[in-house]
Scaffold this motif. Structure first.
Motif, PDB file in Angstrom:
ATOM      1  N   LEU A  99      47.566  93.769   3.880  1.00 56.20           N
ATOM      2  CA  LEU A  99      46.595  94.863   3.867  1.00 56.20           C
ATOM      3  C   LEU A  99      45.222  94.271   3.639  1.00 56.20           C
ATOM      4  O   LEU A  99      45.001  93.540   2.650  1.00 56.20           O
ATOM      5  CB  LEU A  99      46.931  95.879   2.771  1.00 56.20           C
ATOM      6  N   LEU A 100      44.301  94.542   4.558  1.00 57.54           N
ATOM      7  CA  LEU A 100      42.969  93.950   4.528  1.00 57.54           C
ATOM      8  C   LEU A 100      41.964  94.938   3.963  1.00 57.54           C
ATOM      9  O   LEU A 100      42.002  96.144   4.255  1.00 57.54           O
ATOM     10  CB  LEU A 100      42.544  93.534   5.938  1.00 57.54           C
ATOM     11  N   ALA A 148      47.620  94.067   8.797  1.00 55.34           N
ATOM     12  CA  ALA A 148      47.580  92.832   9.583  1.00 55.34           C
ATOM     13  C   ALA A 148      48.901  92.105   9.367  1.00 55.34           C
ATOM     14  O   ALA A 148      49.751  92.541   8.577  1.00 55.34           O
ATOM     15  CB  ALA A 148      46.404  91.959   9.172  1.00 55.34           C
ATOM     16  N   THR A 149      49.065  91.004  10.083  1.00 59.68           N
ATOM     17  CA  THR A 149      50.291  90.216  10.008  1.00 59.68           C
ATOM     18  C   THR A 149      49.928  88.743   9.924  1.00 59.68           C
ATOM     19  O   THR A 149      49.015  88.277  10.616  1.00 59.68           O
ATOM     20  CB  THR A 149      51.177  90.459  11.248  1.00 59.68           C
ATOM     21  N   VAL A 209      45.599  80.021   5.807  1.00 58.58           N
ATOM     22  CA  VAL A 209      46.485  81.102   6.245  1.00 58.58           C
ATOM     23  C   VAL A 209      45.706  81.972   7.225  1.00 58.58           C
ATOM     24  O   VAL A 209      44.594  82.413   6.912  1.00 58.58           O
ATOM     25  CB  VAL A 209      46.987  81.940   5.056  1.00 58.58           C
ATOM     26  N   THR A 210      46.275  82.187   8.400  1.00 58.40           N
ATOM     27  CA  THR A 210      45.623  82.979   9.442  1.00 58.40           C
ATOM     28  C   THR A 210      46.376  84.293   9.615  1.00 58.40           C
ATOM     29  O   THR A 210      47.600  84.294   9.794  1.00 58.40           O
ATOM     30  CB  THR A 210      45.600  82.230  10.781  1.00 58.40           C
ATOM     31  N   ALA A 211      45.644  85.396   9.549  1.00 59.19           N
ATOM     32  CA  ALA A 211      46.222  86.731   9.733  1.00 59.19           C
ATOM     33  C   ALA A 211      45.605  87.378  10.965  1.00 59.19           C
ATOM     34  O   ALA A 211      44.413  87.206  11.236  1.00 59.19           O
ATOM     35  CB  ALA A 211      45.997  87.608   8.506  1.00 59.19           C
ATOM     36  N   ASP A 213      45.898  91.687   0.362  1.00 64.95           N
ATOM     37  CA  ASP A 213      47.139  91.589  -0.398  1.00 64.95           C
ATOM     38  C   ASP A 213      48.247  91.231   0.570  1.00 64.95           C
ATOM     39  O   ASP A 213      48.493  91.957   1.543  1.00 64.95           O
ATOM     40  CB  ASP A 213      47.464  92.916  -1.095  1.00 64.95           C
ATOM     41  N   VAL A 214      48.897  90.091   0.312  1.00 66.72           N
ATOM     42  CA  VAL A 214      50.028  89.658   1.124  1.00 66.72           C
ATOM     43  C   VAL A 214      51.307  90.042   0.394  1.00 66.72           C
ATOM     44  O   VAL A 214      51.514  89.645  -0.757  1.00 66.72           O
ATOM     45  CB  VAL A 214      49.994  88.132   1.369  1.00 66.72           C
TER      46      VAL A 214
END
Length: 440
Positions: free
Chosen positions: A324-325, A340-341, A375-377, A402-403
Motif C-alpha cells: 500500500l503506497l 502496488a505489487t 526493492v522495486t514495486a 507498507d509491505v
C-alpha cells in the motif's frame, strides 16, 4: 436447672432468632445497572475470546522510497564551460531524439574581437581561395587535354601525309632506278653519253635519300604520337590527383573550421524521445563544465517505486507481495492509499560507495544503514485521484509504503514467546507454509 437448660430442644441461637422474626426476612437487592454491566462484560469477554481464537494479523514492513521510471531519467549536463546563447525547450515540452535543446558559446573576446570568429573567417577565406584555384585548375586541365588531343590528331594526319609521300617517293625512285638500269646498258653500247647516265643515277640516289628521310620522319612522328597518347592516357589521373590534393586541403580547412565552430558553439541535442522536465538553465546564463541543464523523462517505460530496505526488513519480502503506497504530495488521510505489487528485489546488498546509494539512502531525511537492498514495486495505476481529477505521478516523489508479510492467528502472535521457549521458530509447526502462501 443448668442440666434442663442443656437438655433444651432448641439451640439458644434459634430461640433468639425467633424473638426477632416479626421484623420479616432479609432480602438482598441488586440494581439493574450492575446486571447489565455484568452481561456486557460476559459478552465482551466472549467476543475477545472469539476474536483472539479466529482473528488474524498480518505483519508488515514500512519502507520509504521515490517514484522512478523503468528506463531511468536522462539528465543532461553542460559538456564545456560557456554561455547559453540559445534555448529551444521549455518545461513539459515533448522532444524527439536529435532535437535542438541548447547552444553553448565558448568564444572569447580580445581587442581584435571574437577570437574564434576571426580564426574561422581566415579559414573560410583560405577555403574560398582553394576553391577558386581548383576551378582554375579544372579549366586549365581541360584546355591542356584539348591541346593534347589536337596534337595527337595533327600527328596522325602528318603521319598519314608522310606515308602517302613515302609511297609516291618510293614509286618514283623505283621508276628512276629502272630508267637508270636501262641507260646503263645503252651507255655500254655507246648510244647514250655517260653524263646523262650519271645524272639519272644521281636523281635516283636523291630520291632514295629523300625516301629514307621520310621514313625517319615517320618514326619520329610516331614516337611523338605515342608520347602524346601516353600523356592523354595519364592526363585524367594526374589531373584527378591534383584536384584531389586541393580537395584534401579544402577538407582539412573544413575540419578545422568545424572544430573551431564546435569549440565556439556546442549544440546540445536530445538523446532520446521524452518530456522535458526540471529545466535548470535559461538563455544568457553562464555554466561550467558538468553543470546540470535539464532532465528528460523518457516516453517509453512505466512508473515504478524504488525502495531501500535494510537487512532486518528484507527477510520475508517476496516478489508479488502486496503493498500500500502513500504519496507524500497527496496525504493519505485525504487521498487514500494506492495498491502496488513487489516486482523486483536485489539479492546483493548495496553500499553507500555504490554512487546512487548515498542519495537514495537519505530518502525522506532518514539515513539508512550502510548495507541495504533495492526493492522495486509496480503501482497498479500511475495516477492519483485528487479532487475528482487524475494527477499523474511525478518522478522523484517521496513515497511511504507498507509491505504485507506473513499472516497468522492472533493467539499465535500472543503465544509466540511460549513457542520460542518450546523450540518453535516464528510460530507453530506448519505455520510457515501458511504464512508464505497467505502473505498479504
Amino acid at each position: 436447672m443448668n442440666e434442663r437448660a442443656n437438655l433444651a430442644l432448641f439451640r439458644q441461637e434459634a430461640i433468639d432468632s425467633r424473638k426477632h422474626k416479626w421484623f420479616g426476612r432479609p432480602q438482598l437487592l441488586r440494581p439493574i445497572s450492575a446486571t447489565v454491566a455484568t452481561g456486557c462484560a460476559v459478552v465482551a469477554v466472549a467476543m475477545i475470546g472469539i476474536f483472539v481464537a479466529f482473528g488474524e494479523y498480518t505483519r508488515r514492513v514500512r519502507l520509504t522510497g521515490t517514484v522512478q521510471t523503468s528506463v531511468g531519467v536522462v539528465r543532461l549536463i553542460a559538456p564545456q564551460a560557456g554561455q547559453i546563447v540559445e534555448t529551444s525547450v521549455s518545461e513539459g515540452q515533448e522532444v524527439h531524439k536529435g532535437d535542438r535543446l541548447y547552444v553553448v558559446s565558448t568564444d572569447s573576446t580580445t581587442s581584435d574581437g571574437n577570437t574564434y570568429a576571426a580564426i574561422i573567417g581566415q579559414l573560410r577565406l583560405q577555403r574560398n581561395e582553394l576553391q577558386q584555384e581548383m576551378a582554375r585548375r579544372v579549366e586549365l586541365d581541360k584546355e591542356h587535354k584539348d591541346n593534347l588531343q589536337e596534337q595527337a590528331a595533327a600527328l596522325e594526319r602528318e603521319i598519314a601525309q608522310v606515308a602517302a609521300q613515302i609511297s609516291v617517293t618510293a614509286a618514283y625512285a623505283q621508276t628512276l632506278k629502272q630508267f637508270a638500269d636501262r641507260l646503263e646498258g645503252v651507255v655500254e653500247k655507246g648510244i647514250v653519253a655517260q653524263r646523262e647516265f650519271e645524272v639519272r643515277r644521281e636523281s635516283y640516289m636523291g630520291q632514295r635519300a629523300l625516301l629514307e628521310n621520310l621514313r625517319r620522319d615517320t618514326i619520329q612522328l610516331r614516337a611523338k604520337l605515342q608520347e602524346t597518347r601516353s600523356k592523354l592516357r595519364g592526363f585524367d589521373r594526374e589531373a584527378a590527383s591534383v584536384i584531389g590534393g586541393l580537395k584534401r586541403q579544402i577538407s582539412a580547412l573544413d575540419q578545422q573550421t568545424a572544430d573551431m565552430e564546435r569549440n565556439r558553439e556546442i549544440l546540445v541535442t536530445a538523446p532520446q524521445d521524452g518530456t522535458v522536465t526540471a529545466v535548470l538553465v535559461r538563455e544568457g546564463q553562464t555554466v561550467g563544465a558538468g553543470t546540470p541543464l535539464l532532465s528528460i523523462l523518457p516516453a517509453s517505460g512505466h512508473v515504478e517505486v524504488h525502495f531501500l530496505a535494510s537487512s532486518a526488513a528484507i527477510g520475508f519480502i517476496r516478489q508479488g507481495s502486496p503493498v500500500l503506497l502513500r504519496y507524500a504530495p497527496f496525504p493519505y488521510q485525504k487521498f487514500g492509499q494506492y495498491p502496488a505489487t513487489i516486482a523486483e528485489i536485489s539479492r546483493v546488498a548495496l553500499r553507500a560507495a555504490d554512487g546512487e546509494g548515498i542519495a537514495a539512502g537519505q530518502i525522506a531525511g532518514k539515513q539508512l544503514p550502510s548495507g541495504f537492498y533495492r526493492v522495486t514495486a509496480k503501482p497498479e495505476q500511475d495516477t492519483v485521484l485528487a479532487y475528482g481529477e487524475r494527477e499523474p505521478l511525478q518522478v522523484g516523489m517521496d513515497v511511504e509504503a507498507d509491505v504485507f508479510l506473513e499472516t497468522r492467528k492472533l493467539y499465535e502472535w500472543i503465544l509466540e514467546p511460549l513457542y520460542s521457549l518450546s523450540g518453535g521458530i516464528g510460530g507453530k509447526p506448519g505455520s510457515r507454509a501458511r504464512n508464505e502462501s497467505g502473505a498479504g
